[in-house]
Scaffold this active site. Structure first.
Site, PDB file in Angstrom:
ATOM      1  N   HIS A 120       0.627  -1.497   0.024  1.00 12.79           N
ATOM      2  CA  HIS A 120       0.065  -0.236  -0.742  1.00 12.79           C
ATOM      3  C   HIS A 120       0.660   0.903  -0.262  1.00 12.79           C
ATOM      4  O   HIS A 120       1.707   0.779   1.069  1.00 12.79           O
ATOM      5  CB  HIS A 120      -0.604   0.058   1.969  1.00 12.79           C
ATOM      6  CG  HIS A 120      -2.307   1.077   1.383  1.00 12.79           C
ATOM      7  ND1 HIS A 120      -1.910   2.625   1.112  1.00 12.79           N
ATOM      8  CD2 HIS A 120      -3.466   1.075   0.432  1.00 12.79           C
ATOM      9  CE1 HIS A 120      -3.455   2.489   0.800  1.00 12.79           C
ATOM     10  NE2 HIS A 120      -4.058   1.959   1.263  1.00 12.79           N
ATOM     11  N   ASP A 161      -7.793  -5.381  -0.071  1.00 14.24           N
ATOM     12  CA  ASP A 161      -7.812  -6.684  -1.328  1.00 14.24           C
ATOM     13  C   ASP A 161      -7.520  -7.567  -1.093  1.00 14.24           C
ATOM     14  O   ASP A 161      -8.128  -9.021  -1.689  1.00 14.24           O
ATOM     15  CB  ASP A 161      -8.091  -5.753  -2.187  1.00 14.24           C
ATOM     16  CG  ASP A 161      -8.433  -4.673  -2.775  1.00 14.24           C
ATOM     17  OD1 ASP A 161      -7.170  -4.032  -3.276  1.00 14.24           O
ATOM     18  OD2 ASP A 161      -9.559  -4.895  -2.715  1.00 14.24           O
TER      19      ASP A 161
HETATM   20  C1  SDX Z   1      -6.067   0.244  -2.755  1.00 11.80           C
HETATM   21  O1  SDX Z   1      -4.602   4.495  -2.329  1.00 11.80           O
HETATM   22  C2  SDX Z   1      -5.424   3.652  -1.662  1.00 11.80           C
HETATM   23  O2  SDX Z   1      -5.928   3.580  -0.688  1.00 11.80           O
HETATM   24  C3  SDX Z   1      -5.343   2.698  -2.541  1.00 11.80           C
HETATM   25  C4  SDX Z   1      -7.203   1.611  -1.494  1.00 11.80           C
HETATM   26  C5  SDX Z   1      -8.594   2.417  -1.822  1.00 11.80           C
HETATM   27  O3  SDX Z   1      -9.419   1.859  -0.276  1.00 11.80           O
HETATM   28  O4  SDX Z   1      -8.845   3.554  -1.968  1.00 11.80           O
HETATM   29  O5  SDX Z   1      -6.403   1.288  -0.562  1.00 11.80           O
HETATM   30  C6  SDX Z   1      -6.864   0.347  -2.598  1.00 11.80           C
HETATM   31  O6  SDX Z   1      -5.651   0.294  -4.381  1.00 11.80           O
HETATM   32  C7  SDX Z   1      -4.936  -1.143  -2.336  1.00 11.80           C
HETATM   33  C8  SDX Z   1      -3.954  -1.556  -2.931  1.00 11.80           C
HETATM   34  C9  SDX Z   1      -4.466  -2.989  -4.139  1.00 11.80           C
HETATM   35  N1  SDX Z   1      -3.354  -3.023  -4.694  1.00 11.80           N
HETATM   36  C10 SDX Z   1      -3.305  -4.430  -5.248  1.00 11.80           C
HETATM   37  O7  SDX Z   1      -2.702  -5.223  -3.935  1.00 11.80           O
HETATM   38  C11 SDX Z   1      -2.056  -3.835  -6.529  1.00 11.80           C
HETATM   39  C12 SDX Z   1      -0.558  -4.732  -5.767  1.00 11.80           C
HETATM   40  N2  SDX Z   1       0.374  -3.813  -4.598  1.00 11.80           N
HETATM   41  C13 SDX Z   1       0.650  -2.748  -5.564  1.00 11.80           C
HETATM   42  O8  SDX Z   1       0.861  -3.169  -6.910  1.00 11.80           O
HETATM   43  C14 SDX Z   1       1.881  -1.700  -4.737  1.00 11.80           C
HETATM   44  O9  SDX Z   1       2.006  -2.369  -3.754  1.00 11.80           O
HETATM   45  C15 SDX Z   1       0.550  -0.926  -5.122  1.00 11.80           C
HETATM   46  C16 SDX Z   1       0.286  -0.285  -5.634  1.00 11.80           C
HETATM   47  C17 SDX Z   1      -1.118  -0.510  -3.476  1.00 11.80           C
HETATM   48  C18 SDX Z   1       1.711   0.279  -4.251  1.00 11.80           C
HETATM   49  O10 SDX Z   1       2.301   0.929  -4.628  1.00 11.80           O
HETATM   50  P1  SDX Z   1       3.379   1.871  -4.355  1.00 11.80           P
HETATM   51  O11 SDX Z   1       3.155   2.341  -2.975  1.00 11.80           O
HETATM   52  O12 SDX Z   1       3.492   2.633  -6.083  1.00 11.80           O
HETATM   53  O13 SDX Z   1       4.734   0.864  -3.993  1.00 11.80           O
HETATM   54  P2  SDX Z   1       5.814   0.524  -5.201  1.00 11.80           P
HETATM   55  O14 SDX Z   1       5.087  -0.026  -7.017  1.00 11.80           O
HETATM   56  O15 SDX Z   1       6.802   1.960  -5.531  1.00 11.80           O
HETATM   57  O16 SDX Z   1       6.355  -0.348  -4.308  1.00 11.80           O
HETATM   58  C19 SDX Z   1       6.965  -0.252  -3.467  1.00 11.80           C
HETATM   59  C20 SDX Z   1       8.001  -1.861  -3.428  1.00 11.80           C
HETATM   60  C21 SDX Z   1       8.679  -2.160  -4.881  1.00 11.80           C
HETATM   61  O17 SDX Z   1      10.311  -2.240  -4.766  1.00 11.80           O
HETATM   62  P3  SDX Z   1      11.243  -1.276  -5.456  1.00 11.80           P
HETATM   63  O18 SDX Z   1      10.905  -1.062  -6.645  1.00 11.80           O
HETATM   64  O19 SDX Z   1      10.795  -0.608  -4.116  1.00 11.80           O
HETATM   65  O20 SDX Z   1      12.317  -2.406  -5.478  1.00 11.80           O
HETATM   66  O21 SDX Z   1       7.416  -2.884  -3.294  1.00 11.80           O
HETATM   67  C22 SDX Z   1       7.829  -3.711  -4.482  1.00 11.80           C
HETATM   68  C23 SDX Z   1       7.775  -2.584  -5.287  1.00 11.80           C
HETATM   69  O22 SDX Z   1       8.450  -3.895  -6.316  1.00 11.80           O
HETATM   70  N3  SDX Z   1       5.956  -3.999  -4.396  1.00 11.80           N
HETATM   71  C24 SDX Z   1       5.558  -5.594  -4.736  1.00 11.80           C
HETATM   72  C25 SDX Z   1       4.247  -5.318  -4.118  1.00 11.80           C
HETATM   73  N4  SDX Z   1       4.023  -4.113  -3.963  1.00 11.80           N
HETATM   74  C26 SDX Z   1       4.646  -3.312  -3.715  1.00 11.80           C
HETATM   75  N5  SDX Z   1       6.781  -6.317  -4.130  1.00 11.80           N
HETATM   76  C27 SDX Z   1       5.600  -7.392  -4.766  1.00 11.80           C
HETATM   77  N6  SDX Z   1       4.276  -7.347  -4.504  1.00 11.80           N
HETATM   78  C28 SDX Z   1       3.712  -6.526  -4.420  1.00 11.80           C
HETATM   79  N7  SDX Z   1       2.485  -6.630  -3.928  1.00 11.80           N
END
Ligand code: SDX
Length: 393
Positions: A270, A328
């Site tokens: 998140h 989720d």
């Molecule tokens: C919702 O904003 C909100 O409030 C949204 C929400 C709401 O109620 O409206 O809470 C609802 O959208 C919840 C999130 C649902 N999405 C997912 O579950 C999809 C999987 N999660 C990721 O795509 C990600 O964690 C996000 C999109 C949720 C957050 O993205 P960020 O904050 O941009 O984090 P990031 O993508 O920059 O990740 C940070 C690091 C990265 O590694 P580095 O580039 O720093 O080396 O963590 C890693 C990412 O590769 N990472 C993951 C991961 N999520 C982040 N690695 C593996 N699995 C994951 N799920």
């Protein structure tokens, strides 16, 4: 530096708005709606009361609650012409595609509540959207499964009405299971609002131009559909099904850690929560309770989810990246147990979040001196240069 411009990598976006609706503390895993903690609202309140709280800023007394619920109940039907609107969609259309199109089209059906300068029209549009989203979502489901639409009933509560509109068929009466209705209502509450997430920011930006509320909510639905946002609940359950058995979990955890593999654990991570998502805690408890009450506690998907959470949280990579289940991760397990296909998971998120979008829209519209949104950029492109004719290139 690109000549004229110096790119400052430390540039961070400033706050996009003031808001009094929802407060999140990402480090402490705190989520408050008008000051009330989400776990208390999920256990002690119900969705329409939370809608009143988000919209008007205070918990209603008995008379206010009864009036609000009556106004919502009496707006649950959609214009009969909308039924014909559906026949334009292919039967295999994703219900989110139908939601985006149909909610946007409400601008063409409800002319008398599109003038945002009129407080009364703003109020009517708010009630219409809260009331009609479950009906439209249920119609989208019925259309895609080839069953007749089921009209809402005024003697049922909000969640029971939605379950009946989805699962009743003319061949037999549908008895609402109170356990499922309570779990459905709790899912609505847990998704109601979440500060300035991507879809809410979309609704705010669209609304800042003065566009009508139905068109702005349709924009929010479109944004929510993405797998990084509201589409994650569908993607998460499909991931859990693909993992299939607990012995395959290490393979998927390794993939999630592999920078060369685009795979991510859906339902994990998140942007704001860096400790835990308080909604996921409530959802996990609800998933266990609902499946036990339905006698399917040994549901393989639940077992994979619980073991995946355990193994991922024990892995240093996820601890270092501060990744853990979000809202989720468990919601799809409950929705699957209720009988919904994965394609209906995000429409249910959209109908739940409508109150959040509407409340944030109302707060912004009523702000004195509201101006059109205009995000700025850091230009990192080419500096000035003269045109050259094609023969000289
Ligand atoms: C919702 O904003 C909100 O409030 C949204 C929400 C709401 O109620 O409206 O809470 C609802 O959208 C919840 C999130 C649902 N999405 C997912 O579950 C999809 C999987 N999660 C990721 O795509 C990600 O964690 C996000 C999109 C949720 C957050 O993205 P960020 O904050 O941009 O984090 P990031 O993508 O920059 O990740 C940070 C690091 C990265 O590694 P580095 O580039 O720093 O080396 O963590 C890693 C990412 O590769 N990472 C993951 C991961 N999520 C982040 N690695 C593996 N699995 C994951 N799920």
């Amino acid at each position: 530096t690109t000549g004229m411009f110096t790119y400052d990598p430390s540039f961070t976006s400033t706050a996009s708005c003031d808001s009094a609706i929802t407060y999140i503390d990402g480090e402490e895993g705190v989520l408050l709606h008008r000051g009330y903690p989400i776990d208390q609202l999920a256990s002690k309140s119900h969705y329409l009361e939370v809608c009143y709280l988000l919209l008007y800023g205070a918990l209603p007394n008995a008379a206010q609650l009864e009036d609000f619920e009556s106004r919502v109940t009496n707006h649950t039907m959609v214009h009969e012409q909308m039924h014909r609107f559906f026949t334009g969609y292919r039967r295999d259309a994703h219900p989110m595609a139908i939601m985006v199109g149909t909610v946007g089209a409400m601008s063409a059906f409800y002319h008398d509540s599109t003038d945002i300068s009129d407080p009364w029209q703003r109020e009517v549009a708010s009630i219409r959207l809260i009331a009609k989203m479950p009906t439209i979502a249920a119609m989208a489901y019925k259309y895609t499964v080839g069953q007749p639409f089921v009209y809402p009933r005024n003697d049922l509560d909000y969640a029971s009405n939605f379950l009946r509109m989805c699962f009743a068929v003319p061949a037999e009466e549908y008895q609402v299971n109170p356990i499922l209705a309570r779990a459905m209502d709790r899912i609505f509450t847990l998704h109601a609002d979440h500060e300035q997430n991507a879809s809410t920011s979309t609704v705010r930006l669209a609304s800042s131009s003065g566009a009508n509320p139905f068109a702005c909510i349709a924009a929010g639905i479109a944004c929510l559909w993405g797998p990084a946002h509201g589409g994650a609940n569908q993607a998460c359950l499909e991931m859990l099904r693909e993992i299939g058995t607990v012995d395959r979990i290490p393979e998927f955890i390794a993939r999630a850690k592999d920078k060369n593999d685009p795979f991510r654990l859906m339902g994990f991570g998140h942007r704001v929560y860096k400790n835990f998502d308080p909604r996921a805690k409530v959802m996990a408890e609800s998933a266990k309770e609902v499946l036990e009450l339905l006698g399917v506690e040994n549901n393989p998907t639940l077992q994979v989810a619980q073991e995946l959470e355990k193994q991922a949280l024990a892995d240093p990579y996820f601890a270092e990246k501060k990744l853990f289940p979000n809202v989720d991760f468990y919601s799809g397990i409950i929705l699957e147990a209720m009988g919904f296909p994965t394609s209906m998971f995000t429409p249910i998120f959209a109908l739940s979040r409508t109150i959040g979008w509407i409340s944030q829209w109302k707060e912004m519209i009523e702000e004195p001196g509201m101006r059109i949104g205009r995000p700025r950029q850091l230009y990192i492109g080419e500096t000035f240069r003269d045109y050259t004719n094609v023969e000289d290139r």
